[in-house]
Design a protein around this motif. Structure first.
Motif, PDB file in Angstrom:
ATOM      1  N   GLU A 299       2.720  12.631  -7.619  1.00  0.00           N
ATOM      2  CA  GLU A 299       3.374  11.996  -6.468  1.00  0.00           C
ATOM      3  C   GLU A 299       3.831  13.031  -5.452  1.00  0.00           C
ATOM      4  O   GLU A 299       3.853  12.770  -4.241  1.00  0.00           O
ATOM      5  CB  GLU A 299       4.561  11.156  -6.929  1.00  0.00           C
ATOM      6  N   ALA A 300       4.201  14.214  -5.962  1.00  0.00           N
ATOM      7  CA  ALA A 300       4.675  15.275  -5.072  1.00  0.00           C
ATOM      8  C   ALA A 300       3.521  15.998  -4.379  1.00  0.00           C
ATOM      9  O   ALA A 300       3.753  16.872  -3.538  1.00  0.00           O
ATOM     10  CB  ALA A 300       5.519  16.278  -5.856  1.00  0.00           C
TER      11      ALA A 300
ATOM     12  N   TYR B 114      -3.764  10.930 -14.542  1.00  0.00           N
ATOM     13  CA  TYR B 114      -3.914  10.696 -13.108  1.00  0.00           C
ATOM     14  C   TYR B 114      -4.294   9.242 -12.819  1.00  0.00           C
ATOM     15  O   TYR B 114      -3.868   8.663 -11.827  1.00  0.00           O
ATOM     16  CB  TYR B 114      -4.993  11.637 -12.548  1.00  0.00           C
ATOM     17  N   THR B 115      -5.092   8.644 -13.709  1.00  0.00           N
ATOM     18  CA  THR B 115      -5.502   7.253 -13.494  1.00  0.00           C
ATOM     19  C   THR B 115      -4.385   6.268 -13.804  1.00  0.00           C
ATOM     20  O   THR B 115      -4.522   5.075 -13.552  1.00  0.00           O
ATOM     21  CB  THR B 115      -6.717   6.909 -14.376  1.00  0.00           C
ATOM     22  N   HIS B 116      -3.275   6.766 -14.364  1.00  0.00           N
ATOM     23  CA  HIS B 116      -2.151   5.891 -14.683  1.00  0.00           C
ATOM     24  C   HIS B 116      -0.904   6.268 -13.881  1.00  0.00           C
ATOM     25  O   HIS B 116       0.219   6.091 -14.335  1.00  0.00           O
ATOM     26  CB  HIS B 116      -1.830   5.972 -16.178  1.00  0.00           C
ATOM     27  N   VAL B 117      -1.110   6.813 -12.688  1.00  0.00           N
ATOM     28  CA  VAL B 117       0.028   7.212 -11.868  1.00  0.00           C
ATOM     29  C   VAL B 117       0.829   5.988 -11.447  1.00  0.00           C
ATOM     30  O   VAL B 117       0.355   4.857 -11.506  1.00  0.00           O
ATOM     31  CB  VAL B 117      -0.429   8.006 -10.614  1.00  0.00           C
ATOM     32  N   THR B 118       2.044   6.230 -10.973  1.00  0.00           N
ATOM     33  CA  THR B 118       2.961   5.137 -10.691  1.00  0.00           C
ATOM     34  C   THR B 118       2.528   4.286  -9.505  1.00  0.00           C
ATOM     35  O   THR B 118       1.689   4.679  -8.698  1.00  0.00           O
ATOM     36  CB  THR B 118       4.362   5.704 -10.390  1.00  0.00           C
TER      37      THR B 118
ATOM     38  N   THR C   2      -1.218   5.569  -1.276  1.00  0.00           N
ATOM     39  CA  THR C   2      -2.649   5.665  -1.003  1.00  0.00           C
ATOM     40  C   THR C   2      -3.092   4.567  -0.051  1.00  0.00           C
ATOM     41  O   THR C   2      -3.846   4.797   0.906  1.00  0.00           O
ATOM     42  CB  THR C   2      -3.443   5.578  -2.321  1.00  0.00           C
ATOM     43  N   ALA C   3      -2.619   3.347  -0.306  1.00  0.00           N
ATOM     44  CA  ALA C   3      -2.966   2.208   0.547  1.00  0.00           C
ATOM     45  C   ALA C   3      -2.451   2.412   1.966  1.00  0.00           C
ATOM     46  O   ALA C   3      -3.154   2.137   2.955  1.00  0.00           O
ATOM     47  CB  ALA C   3      -2.406   0.917  -0.047  1.00  0.00           C
TER      48      ALA C   3
END
Length: 379
Positions: free
Chosen positions: A333-334, A357-361, A368-369
């Motif tokens: 996230e950082a 990485y595929t389970h990030v918050t 990203t959106a």
């Protein structure tokens, strides 16, 4: 030479032969073998010639080997190449699950079908059945290497899936969000001892494995350079602490720490010395986390305390390993790269980092959106 003899059965006359196949090294006595059921003396003679060839080539000895015989031979070599914690774990798997199923069977007679039935049965008892397959297969592979057998019957065994694995279910989140971290640390600082607070703070802010933190000494920390040298882990066997080198090359690493973590460590070192002096202990504390008798804390202690604390304060439930996952998620996230996170966490295989990485918050997903939306603005 063999001795031949005719004998009577309900089905008629049959032939048999007796043969000395060796000498018992313990008693010095001859070892005899008998083969029965031949229709003619000529048939018995042909069987004798085949058996003699097997004995001369050593194949007869190989055919009598049990799985346990081969296991002991393999283990005598393999156990010298692995660490104490791995030895204990593997011994347990063989003792509890593998040798009771395979041990007394001749290794040449163990079939694919038997292996599949064994795995099917175990899948109803334990979750780690795939690891049992892997461990049992190592002995078969050694047997192939030593020319005891030609094929590995465990190789094509399929791991059954449990019924619940086919049901749609939401994945449990084994990490905390930024707000959950803040709430936990506020509660921990207020209701935990200084050492316990420091324990969880370091797990969250460094991403160390639990065993690495328990083994951490003050000599591993350079407060001036703001670094921690992670080079060992703690393993407990039968109540005894065993310090061993970090489990993989990548696990031996030096990580940077921020100024706030440095300040916390400096304050904790001072508090720890003061507490020991109050108890009449003047020697330098070796470990960052200690029991009253100067031994490292128990390996299960962080888990027990965290479970109790989450229950009392109704926090989102995660495991101790979930704190490591939390650290990785916050790094992503950082803005940290996958390679940076891999190095900091000591992952040998980057796929392990990719899985996190595929389970990030959700926060990162939303960012990203939003970033995509901002990029696509045409007006």
């Amino acid at each position: 030479m063999a001795s031949y003899q005719k004998y009577k059965t309900k089905q008629g006359e049959k032939w048999m032969f007796k043969l000395i196949v060796g000498i018992d090294p313990g008693t010095g006595k001859k070892i005899m073998t008998t083969r029965r059921g031949f229709k003619t003396k000529k048939e018995a003679q042909a069987a004798y010639l085949n058996l003699r060839q097997e004995i001369e080539s050593g194949l007869h000895v190989k055919q009598s080997l049990t799985y346990e015989d081969v296991f002991k031979e393999w283990w005598g070599i393999h156990s010298r190449t692995i660490k104490p914690s791995t030895i204990y774990s593997k011994q347990s798997k063989f003792r509890k699950h593998i040798l009771p199923k395979f041990g007394k069977l001749k290794i040449k007679d163990i079939s694919k079908g038997y292996c599949q039935r064994m795995i099917n049965d175990l899948s109803n008892e334990i979750d780690s059945v795939n690891d049992i397959k892997i461990q049992a297969s190592l002995v078969f592979k050694y047997a192939i290497k030593m020319d005891y057998i030609l094929k590995n019957p465990m190789e094509y065994v399929t791991i059954p899936k449990k019924e619940e694995s086919f049901l749609a279910k939401s994945e449990e989140r084994n990490y905390w969000t930024k707000n959950e971290i803040r709430d936990f640390l506020i509660l921990a600082k207020k209701h935990m001892s200084k050492q316990n607070f420091m324990m969880y703070y370091l797990l969250i802010y460094t991403g160390m494995r639990k065993g690495e933190l328990i083994a951490l000494t003050w000599d591993d920390i350079d407060l001036n350079e703001q670094t921690i040298n992670i080079n060992k882990t703690m393993f407990f066997e039968k109540g005894k602490e065993i310090i061993q080198t970090a489990k993989k090359y990548a696990s031996n690493r030096k990580i940077d720490i921020d100024s706030q973590t440095t300040k916390h460590l400096f304050n904790w070192r001072t508090k720890q010395k003061e507490a020991l002096l109050a108890d009449g202990i003047v020697s330098k504390p070796p470990n960052v986390l200690l029991r009253a008798d100067m031994r490292p804390i128990r390996l299960a202690y962080p888990n027990e305390l965290l479970n109790s604390f989450m229950t009392v304060y109704d926090l989102h439930r995660i495991t101790i390993h979930g704190l490591r996952h939390t650290h990785a998620s916050m790094l992503f996230e950082a803005g940290a790269s996958i390679k940076e996170v891999q190095v900091r966490l000591g992952h040998k295989d980057i796929q392990t980092t990719m899985n996190i990485y595929t389970h990030v918050t959700k926060t990162m997903s939303k960012k990203t959106a939003e970033n995509f939306l901002n990029y696509m603005q045409l007006e």
